[in-house]
Design a protein around this motif. Structure first.
Motif, PDB file in Angstrom:
ATOM      1  N   LYS A  39      22.380 -27.239  37.023  1.00  0.00           N
ATOM      2  CA  LYS A  39      23.468 -27.218  38.002  1.00  0.00           C
ATOM      3  C   LYS A  39      24.525 -28.293  37.727  1.00  0.00           C
ATOM      4  N   ASP A  40      24.120 -29.496  37.357  1.00  0.00           N
ATOM      5  CA  ASP A  40      25.067 -30.592  37.112  1.00  0.00           C
ATOM      6  C   ASP A  40      25.763 -30.497  35.759  1.00  0.00           C
ATOM      7  N   ALA A  41      25.361 -29.556  34.916  1.00  0.00           N
ATOM      8  CA  ALA A  41      25.973 -29.425  33.584  1.00  0.00           C
ATOM      9  C   ALA A  41      27.348 -28.769  33.648  1.00  0.00           C
ATOM     10  N   CYS A  42      27.653 -28.097  34.738  1.00  0.00           N
ATOM     11  CA  CYS A  42      28.965 -27.455  34.938  1.00  0.00           C
ATOM     12  C   CYS A  42      29.289 -26.407  33.880  1.00  0.00           C
ATOM     13  N   PHE A  43      28.296 -25.675  33.412  1.00  0.00           N
ATOM     14  CA  PHE A  43      28.563 -24.604  32.460  1.00  0.00           C
ATOM     15  C   PHE A  43      29.394 -23.520  33.133  1.00  0.00           C
ATOM     16  N   GLY A  44      30.440 -23.048  32.448  1.00  0.00           N
ATOM     17  CA  GLY A  44      31.298 -22.018  32.997  1.00  0.00           C
ATOM     18  C   GLY A  44      31.337 -20.758  32.161  1.00  0.00           C
ATOM     19  N   THR A  45      31.036 -20.918  30.866  1.00  0.00           N
ATOM     20  CA  THR A  45      31.218 -19.807  29.935  1.00  0.00           C
ATOM     21  C   THR A  45      30.151 -19.842  28.851  1.00  0.00           C
ATOM     22  N   VAL A  46      29.696 -18.663  28.463  1.00  0.00           N
ATOM     23  CA  VAL A  46      28.871 -18.534  27.263  1.00  0.00           C
ATOM     24  C   VAL A  46      29.655 -17.662  26.289  1.00  0.00           C
ATOM     25  N   ILE A  47      29.665 -18.085  25.035  1.00  0.00           N
ATOM     26  CA  ILE A  47      30.382 -17.359  23.990  1.00  0.00           C
ATOM     27  C   ILE A  47      29.363 -16.900  22.958  1.00  0.00           C
ATOM     28  N   GLN A  48      29.426 -15.617  22.654  1.00  0.00           N
ATOM     29  CA  GLN A  48      28.557 -15.027  21.638  1.00  0.00           C
ATOM     30  C   GLN A  48      29.420 -14.723  20.422  1.00  0.00           C
ATOM     31  N   VAL A  49      28.936 -15.122  19.246  1.00  0.00           N
ATOM     32  CA  VAL A  49      29.636 -14.844  17.993  1.00  0.00           C
ATOM     33  C   VAL A  49      28.708 -14.026  17.111  1.00  0.00           C
ATOM     34  N   LYS A  50      29.160 -12.829  16.747  1.00  0.00           N
ATOM     35  CA  LYS A  50      28.407 -11.977  15.818  1.00  0.00           C
ATOM     36  C   LYS A  50      29.108 -12.013  14.474  1.00  0.00           C
ATOM     37  N   GLN A  51      28.357 -12.388  13.437  1.00  0.00           N
ATOM     38  CA  GLN A  51      28.893 -12.425  12.080  1.00  0.00           C
ATOM     39  C   GLN A  51      28.220 -11.333  11.263  1.00  0.00           C
ATOM     40  N   LEU A  52      29.005 -10.415  10.767  1.00  0.00           N
ATOM     41  CA  LEU A  52      28.507  -9.365   9.891  1.00  0.00           C
ATOM     42  C   LEU A  52      28.868  -9.758   8.470  1.00  0.00           C
ATOM     43  N   ARG A  53      27.854  -9.863   7.614  1.00  0.00           N
ATOM     44  CA  ARG A  53      28.070 -10.249   6.213  1.00  0.00           C
ATOM     45  C   ARG A  53      27.672  -9.104   5.302  1.00  0.00           C
ATOM     46  N   LYS A  54      28.592  -8.740   4.429  1.00  0.00           N
ATOM     47  CA  LYS A  54      28.321  -7.716   3.417  1.00  0.00           C
ATOM     48  C   LYS A  54      28.434  -8.382   2.062  1.00  0.00           C
ATOM     49  N   ARG A  55      27.373  -8.278   1.287  1.00  0.00           N
ATOM     50  CA  ARG A  55      27.359  -8.853  -0.055  1.00  0.00           C
ATOM     51  C   ARG A  55      28.159  -7.950  -0.991  1.00  0.00           C
ATOM     52  N   VAL A  56      28.969  -8.547  -1.845  1.00  0.00           N
ATOM     53  CA  VAL A  56      29.756  -7.731  -2.777  1.00  0.00           C
ATOM     54  C   VAL A  56      28.889  -7.146  -3.886  1.00  0.00           C
ATOM     55  N   ASP A  57      27.677  -7.661  -4.051  1.00  0.00           N
ATOM     56  CA  ASP A  57      26.786  -7.115  -5.080  1.00  0.00           C
ATOM     57  C   ASP A  57      26.068  -5.853  -4.594  1.00  0.00           C
ATOM     58  N   GLY A  58      26.352  -5.432  -3.342  1.00  0.00           N
ATOM     59  CA  GLY A  58      25.769  -4.201  -2.823  1.00  0.00           C
ATOM     60  C   GLY A  58      24.428  -4.381  -2.138  1.00  0.00           C
ATOM     61  N   SER A  59      23.915  -5.605  -2.059  1.00  0.00           N
ATOM     62  CA  SER A  59      22.631  -5.808  -1.386  1.00  0.00           C
ATOM     63  C   SER A  59      22.787  -5.599   0.125  1.00  0.00           C
ATOM     64  N   GLN A  60      21.681  -5.636   0.808  1.00  0.00           N
ATOM     65  CA  GLN A  60      21.626  -5.330   2.238  1.00  0.00           C
ATOM     66  C   GLN A  60      22.555  -6.243   3.047  1.00  0.00           C
ATOM     67  N   PRO A  61      23.391  -5.673   3.930  1.00  0.00           N
ATOM     68  CA  PRO A  61      24.226  -6.511   4.795  1.00  0.00           C
ATOM     69  C   PRO A  61      23.368  -7.225   5.831  1.00  0.00           C
ATOM     70  N   GLY A  62      23.901  -8.307   6.363  1.00  0.00           N
ATOM     71  CA  GLY A  62      23.167  -9.075   7.365  1.00  0.00           C
ATOM     72  C   GLY A  62      24.041  -9.400   8.559  1.00  0.00           C
ATOM     73  N   THR A  63      23.388  -9.641   9.675  1.00  0.00           N
ATOM     74  CA  THR A  63      24.085 -10.014  10.893  1.00  0.00           C
ATOM     75  C   THR A  63      23.469 -11.293  11.435  1.00  0.00           C
ATOM     76  N   GLU A  64      24.325 -12.203  11.870  1.00  0.00           N
ATOM     77  CA  GLU A  64      23.887 -13.442  12.505  1.00  0.00           C
ATOM     78  C   GLU A  64      24.574 -13.526  13.858  1.00  0.00           C
ATOM     79  N   VAL A  65      23.817 -13.876  14.886  1.00  0.00           N
ATOM     80  CA  VAL A  65      24.376 -14.013  16.234  1.00  0.00           C
ATOM     81  C   VAL A  65      24.149 -15.447  16.691  1.00  0.00           C
ATOM     82  N   SER A  66      25.233 -16.085  17.171  1.00  0.00           N
ATOM     83  CA  SER A  66      25.165 -17.455  17.679  1.00  0.00           C
ATOM     84  C   SER A  66      25.702 -17.477  19.098  1.00  0.00           C
ATOM     85  N   TYR A  67      25.227 -18.463  19.869  1.00  0.00           N
ATOM     86  CA  TYR A  67      25.666 -18.622  21.250  1.00  0.00           C
ATOM     87  C   TYR A  67      26.159 -20.049  21.472  1.00  0.00           C
TER      88      TYR A  67
END
Length: 90
Positions: A39-67
């Protein structure tokens, strides 16, 4: 998770051996939904960032999610974009 109050998708950018695309989502936090210890932290917003990574060598793409938590409470898209930029350039 609920529908984002604000969101932005950046164009894909080339990195070393990969293409990356980031999508940002901004959610207002209901203070009543937080545990009493935060309660005393005064949080007002959460932001989610999704990063989609595609390798140029054709390997499997990956996703990373941060908050990220902020005491800022954006009231328009420009203020949300300022938060998104701050996260990207921290």
């Amino acid at each position: 998770m609920n529908k984002a109050d604000y969101q932005r998708s950046n164009a894909a950018q080339r990195g070393p051996g990969r293409l990356e695309q980031r999508t940002y989502f901004c959610f207002k936090i209901n203070p009543l939904a937080l545990a009493p210890r935060w309660k005393d932290a005064c949080f007002g917003t959460v932001i989610q960032v999704k990063q989609l990574r595609k390798r140029v060598d054709g390997s499997q793409p990956g996703t990373e999610v941060s908050y990220f938590l902020s005491n800022a409470e954006p009231t328009n898209l420009q203020e949300a974009n300022d938060l998104f930029d701050a996260i990207r350039h921290h």
